[in-house]
Write a protein that holds these residues in place. Structure first.
Motif, PDB file in Angstrom:
ATOM      1  N   HIS A   1       7.355  17.761 -58.808  1.00 30.08           N
ATOM      2  CA  HIS A   1       7.015  16.391 -58.390  1.00 30.08           C
ATOM      3  C   HIS A   1       5.612  15.992 -58.839  1.00 30.08           C
ATOM      4  O   HIS A   1       5.362  14.814 -59.078  1.00 30.08           O
ATOM      5  CB  HIS A   1       7.176  16.199 -56.883  1.00 30.08           C
ATOM      6  CG  HIS A   1       6.556  17.249 -56.030  1.00 30.08           C
ATOM      7  ND1 HIS A   1       6.996  18.552 -56.022  1.00 30.08           N
ATOM      8  CD2 HIS A   1       5.536  17.197 -55.137  1.00 30.08           C
ATOM      9  CE1 HIS A   1       6.264  19.241 -55.154  1.00 30.08           C
ATOM     10  NE2 HIS A   1       5.373  18.453 -54.618  1.00 30.08           N
TER      11      HIS A   1
ATOM     12  N   ASP B   1       3.543   5.560 -57.916  1.00 29.63           N
ATOM     13  CA  ASP B   1       4.926   5.550 -57.427  1.00 29.63           C
ATOM     14  C   ASP B   1       5.044   5.370 -55.918  1.00 29.63           C
ATOM     15  O   ASP B   1       6.157   5.173 -55.406  1.00 29.63           O
ATOM     16  CB  ASP B   1       5.639   6.844 -57.843  1.00 29.63           C
ATOM     17  CG  ASP B   1       5.826   6.931 -59.348  1.00 29.63           C
ATOM     18  OD1 ASP B   1       6.339   5.958 -59.929  1.00 29.63           O
ATOM     19  OD2 ASP B   1       5.445   7.953 -59.940  1.00 29.63           O
TER      20      ASP B   1
ATOM     21  N   TYR C   1       8.349   4.346 -53.608  1.00 29.82           N
ATOM     22  CA  TYR C   1       8.962   5.388 -52.785  1.00 29.82           C
ATOM     23  C   TYR C   1       8.326   5.564 -51.414  1.00 29.82           C
ATOM     24  O   TYR C   1       8.954   6.125 -50.519  1.00 29.82           O
ATOM     25  CB  TYR C   1       8.913   6.728 -53.526  1.00 29.82           C
ATOM     26  CG  TYR C   1       9.722   6.761 -54.794  1.00 29.82           C
ATOM     27  CD1 TYR C   1      11.100   6.942 -54.757  1.00 29.82           C
ATOM     28  CD2 TYR C   1       9.111   6.612 -56.044  1.00 29.82           C
ATOM     29  CE1 TYR C   1      11.851   6.981 -55.924  1.00 29.82           C
ATOM     30  CE2 TYR C   1       9.850   6.639 -57.215  1.00 29.82           C
ATOM     31  CZ  TYR C   1      11.225   6.824 -57.154  1.00 29.82           C
ATOM     32  OH  TYR C   1      11.956   6.855 -58.314  1.00 29.82           O
TER      33      TYR C   1
ATOM     34  N   LEU D   1       8.758   8.684 -48.890  1.00 27.06           N
ATOM     35  CA  LEU D   1       9.742   9.600 -49.479  1.00 27.06           C
ATOM     36  C   LEU D   1       9.087  10.612 -50.405  1.00 27.06           C
ATOM     37  O   LEU D   1       9.608  11.703 -50.604  1.00 27.06           O
ATOM     38  CB  LEU D   1      10.829   8.826 -50.243  1.00 27.06           C
ATOM     39  CG  LEU D   1      11.737   7.912 -49.419  1.00 27.06           C
ATOM     40  CD1 LEU D   1      12.827   7.329 -50.314  1.00 27.06           C
ATOM     41  CD2 LEU D   1      12.359   8.642 -48.228  1.00 27.06           C
ATOM     42  N   ILE D   2       7.929  10.249 -50.988  1.00 31.26           N
ATOM     43  CA  ILE D   2       7.216  11.203 -51.834  1.00 31.26           C
ATOM     44  C   ILE D   2       5.885  11.642 -51.213  1.00 31.26           C
ATOM     45  O   ILE D   2       5.026  12.191 -51.891  1.00 31.26           O
ATOM     46  CB  ILE D   2       7.012  10.684 -53.277  1.00 31.26           C
ATOM     47  CG1 ILE D   2       6.199   9.389 -53.310  1.00 31.26           C
ATOM     48  CG2 ILE D   2       8.354  10.512 -53.977  1.00 31.26           C
ATOM     49  CD1 ILE D   2       5.724   9.005 -54.695  1.00 31.26           C
TER      50      ILE D   2
ATOM     51  N   LYS E   1      11.414  10.296 -42.184  1.00 28.78           N
ATOM     52  CA  LYS E   1      10.684   9.712 -43.317  1.00 28.78           C
ATOM     53  C   LYS E   1      10.520   8.199 -43.195  1.00 28.78           C
ATOM     54  O   LYS E   1       9.678   7.612 -43.878  1.00 28.78           O
ATOM     55  CB  LYS E   1      11.396  10.068 -44.626  1.00 28.78           C
ATOM     56  CG  LYS E   1      11.107  11.479 -45.121  1.00 28.78           C
ATOM     57  CD  LYS E   1       9.654  11.624 -45.564  1.00 28.78           C
ATOM     58  CE  LYS E   1       9.436  12.837 -46.427  1.00 28.78           C
ATOM     59  NZ  LYS E   1       8.035  12.933 -46.918  1.00 28.78           N
TER      60      LYS E   1
ATOM     61  N   VAL F   1       9.304  16.898 -49.711  1.00 31.40           N
ATOM     62  CA  VAL F   1      10.327  16.233 -50.519  1.00 31.40           C
ATOM     63  C   VAL F   1      11.428  17.251 -50.847  1.00 31.40           C
ATOM     64  O   VAL F   1      11.123  18.380 -51.247  1.00 31.40           O
ATOM     65  CB  VAL F   1       9.733  15.700 -51.841  1.00 31.40           C
ATOM     66  CG1 VAL F   1      10.740  14.842 -52.592  1.00 31.40           C
ATOM     67  CG2 VAL F   1       8.456  14.891 -51.585  1.00 31.40           C
TER      68      VAL F   1
ATOM     69  N   TRP G   1      19.496  13.073 -48.498  1.00 28.17           N
ATOM     70  CA  TRP G   1      18.839  12.065 -49.330  1.00 28.17           C
ATOM     71  C   TRP G   1      17.990  12.733 -50.399  1.00 28.17           C
ATOM     72  O   TRP G   1      17.652  13.907 -50.318  1.00 28.17           O
ATOM     73  CB  TRP G   1      17.966  11.122 -48.488  1.00 28.17           C
ATOM     74  CG  TRP G   1      16.780  11.775 -47.840  1.00 28.17           C
ATOM     75  CD1 TRP G   1      16.735  12.374 -46.617  1.00 28.17           C
ATOM     76  CD2 TRP G   1      15.452  11.919 -48.387  1.00 28.17           C
ATOM     77  NE1 TRP G   1      15.481  12.878 -46.366  1.00 28.17           N
ATOM     78  CE2 TRP G   1      14.667  12.604 -47.431  1.00 28.17           C
ATOM     79  CE3 TRP G   1      14.849  11.523 -49.589  1.00 28.17           C
ATOM     80  CZ2 TRP G   1      13.324  12.909 -47.646  1.00 28.17           C
ATOM     81  CZ3 TRP G   1      13.504  11.831 -49.804  1.00 28.17           C
ATOM     82  CH2 TRP G   1      12.766  12.519 -48.830  1.00 28.17           C
ATOM     83  N   SER G   2      17.653  11.965 -51.420  1.00 27.85           N
ATOM     84  CA  SER G   2      16.786  12.414 -52.507  1.00 27.85           C
ATOM     85  C   SER G   2      16.058  11.203 -53.062  1.00 27.85           C
ATOM     86  O   SER G   2      16.634  10.108 -53.136  1.00 27.85           O
ATOM     87  CB  SER G   2      17.620  13.056 -53.628  1.00 27.85           C
ATOM     88  OG  SER G   2      16.861  13.163 -54.824  1.00 27.85           O
ATOM     89  N   PRO G   3      14.799  11.357 -53.471  1.00 26.75           N
ATOM     90  CA  PRO G   3      14.129  10.232 -54.135  1.00 26.75           C
ATOM     91  C   PRO G   3      14.796   9.871 -55.458  1.00 26.75           C
ATOM     92  O   PRO G   3      14.528   8.801 -56.015  1.00 26.75           O
ATOM     93  CB  PRO G   3      12.695  10.739 -54.347  1.00 26.75           C
ATOM     94  CG  PRO G   3      12.812  12.226 -54.323  1.00 26.75           C
ATOM     95  CD  PRO G   3      13.923  12.538 -53.373  1.00 26.75           C
TER      96      PRO G   3
END
Length: 446
Positions: A265, A273, A277, A280-281, A320, A331, A405-407
């Motif tokens: 990441h 970013d 996001y 989420l990040i 999150k 993450v 979930w995933s970014p």
């Protein structure tokens, strides 16, 4: 165990790519040759595809025991295998934390029953358990290392007692892995930005609070301890340009006493970013400004940074969605790390051979893992088949993390993992799992 013959595949190993047949028998790679005849077993047509050593991820958080609403060893090992990761080393900050030899072995017992991937677990360090940690010296062929959160608070695992650090660095015979961020600097920055912004604090402020100075100062202290005692030190998730000056590239990895990891990441995202996001990040150490990412790429290519890993750290979606100060850091990444780096290969950032070096060979060398990390005759058959002509779109339906979930949801990677073989067992094939055989406990050359 079923024999496997992979035909006519581009084998990426030890700096070169050659078209070969590969025979796997009794969990091991028995033969690698341009053509293998007379062998019987399951045949896989590898034409147009690549065979890589399985990814060895030296830093994951699989949350079991105690935090199983986020993840379990079984769910996350499954996700790992779907993404081409065949072995993982998991961190001790579970609930309870792995701060005794008994609690550490409990995690091995859980994995032995349900982990589709090969596994190892770090022994945890607190300010008051040095004697217990040092008992791991007797297990140095069966435990990957010990983990110290140096100056960065994670539950009861903040280690800021210099007498404890002195004892661990001077007496342990295992690799010491450290999370390096200076808690005093972080707290000072947090108060400053709280006063300036109050409720307007957001994820975009995260790299200002957990800044370059916090990382550098803590990494410097760890290196000073290691140099004083000639310890084996591995600093996790380097995230800043400044820290690169602390690491060398004059020795081969097998001779280095001080090594470093960079995470996918930090090679992918930048502080720009956070706008898209947000939390989420949000992770520790923070994803920082673009110039840090470019420096990390160069440091990895120059071999100042030795290993590429994930720091896979899942939290629930609801956690999150909280405000910045309440949202936890971490993450989920282990299912997509290989695809992330294959996209960078296709973009010309580095070669597939260099990628394999950093994600498979280097962890095996750094941690002295026995007979894994390479496609070699006699070695355990941990390998992954990838198709660089297929694509993979991440959807809710094909995310295997328990958190769901995933970014990268909605992102299309220009490659696909088609088969993953773990200790000779075909654990994953074209979206289907074969879970009738767990992975194995990693062993180490003490």
């Amino acid at each position: 165990m079923q024999n496997i013959i992979i035909r006519n595949i581009s084998v990426v190993n030890e700096g070169s790519t050659t078209v070969q047949d590969v025979l796997i028998r009794n969990g091991r790679i028995e033969k690698i040759a341009p053509q293998i005849s007379g062998a019987e077993g399951k045949e896989i047509n590898g034409e147009g595809k690549h065979l890589l050593p399985g990814v060895i991820d030296d830093q994951v958080h699989f949350r079991e025991p105690g935090l199983t609403e986020k993840a379990t060893i079984q769910t996350e090992a499954r996700a790992a295998v779907a993404g081409g990761t065949t072995s993982f080393m998991e961190m001790p900050n579970t609930k309870p934390a792995a701060l005794t030899q008994e609690l550490l072995e409990d995690k091995y017992n859980i994995a032995a029953k349900g982990s589709l991937a090969n596994y190892s677990f770090f022994m945890g360090v607190a300010n008051d358990n040095a004697e217990e940690v040092l008992k791991a010296n007797a297990k140095k062929d069966r435990v990957c290392g010990i983990k110290i959160f140096m100056g960065s608070s994670t539950g009861n695992m903040l280690v800021d007692n210099y007498l404890t650090l002195e004892k661990i660095f001077s007496e342990t015979e295992l690799l010491i892995a450290t999370h390096c961020e200076d808690e005093k600097i972080i707290r000072t920055n947090m108060e400053k930005y709280k006063q300036e912004k109050g409720d307007r604090l957001s994820a975009a402020d995260h790299p200002l609070i957990r800044n370059e100075e916090a990382c550098f100062e803590s990494s410097l202290v760890a290196i000073q301890f290691a140099q004083k005692h000639n310890s084996r030190l591995h600093i996790l998730h380097i995230s800043t340009e400044k820290e690169l000056q602390l690491f060398g590239n004059m020795l081969p990895l097998s001779e280095k006493r001080i090594t470093a990891e960079v995470c996918v990441h930090h090679l992918w995202f930048t502080a720009d970013d956070y706008t898209k996001y947000g939390n989420l990040i949000k992770c520790n150490p923070a994803i920082k400004a673009p110039h840090h990412r470019e420096a990390l790429w160069q440091g990895m290519l120059d071999n100042k940074l030795d290993i590429i890993a994930t720091d896979h750290a899942p939290h629930t979606w609801d956690e999150k969605q909280q405000a910045y100060l309440q949202a936890p850091s971490g993450v989920p990444l282990v299912q997509h790390s290989l695809l992330m780096m294959l996209e960078q290969v296709k973009a010309g950032r580095f070669t597939i051979e260099k990628m394999v070096e950093k994600m498979s060979h280097a962890p095996a060398i750094c941690f002295r893992i026995k007979e894994r990390g390479y496609i070699r005759e006699g070695y355990h058959a941990d390998c992954v088949i990838v198709d660089l002509h297929q694509s993979t779109t991440v959807t809710k339906e094909n995310i295997y993390y328990k958190c769901g979930w995933s970014p990268f949801e909605g992102h299309t990677f220009p490659a696909a993992v088609t088969h993953t073989i773990v200790s000779g067992h075909l654990a994953y094939e074209n979206g289907q799992f074969n879970e009738n055989q767990p992975g194995q406990r990693l062993l180490f050359n003490a």
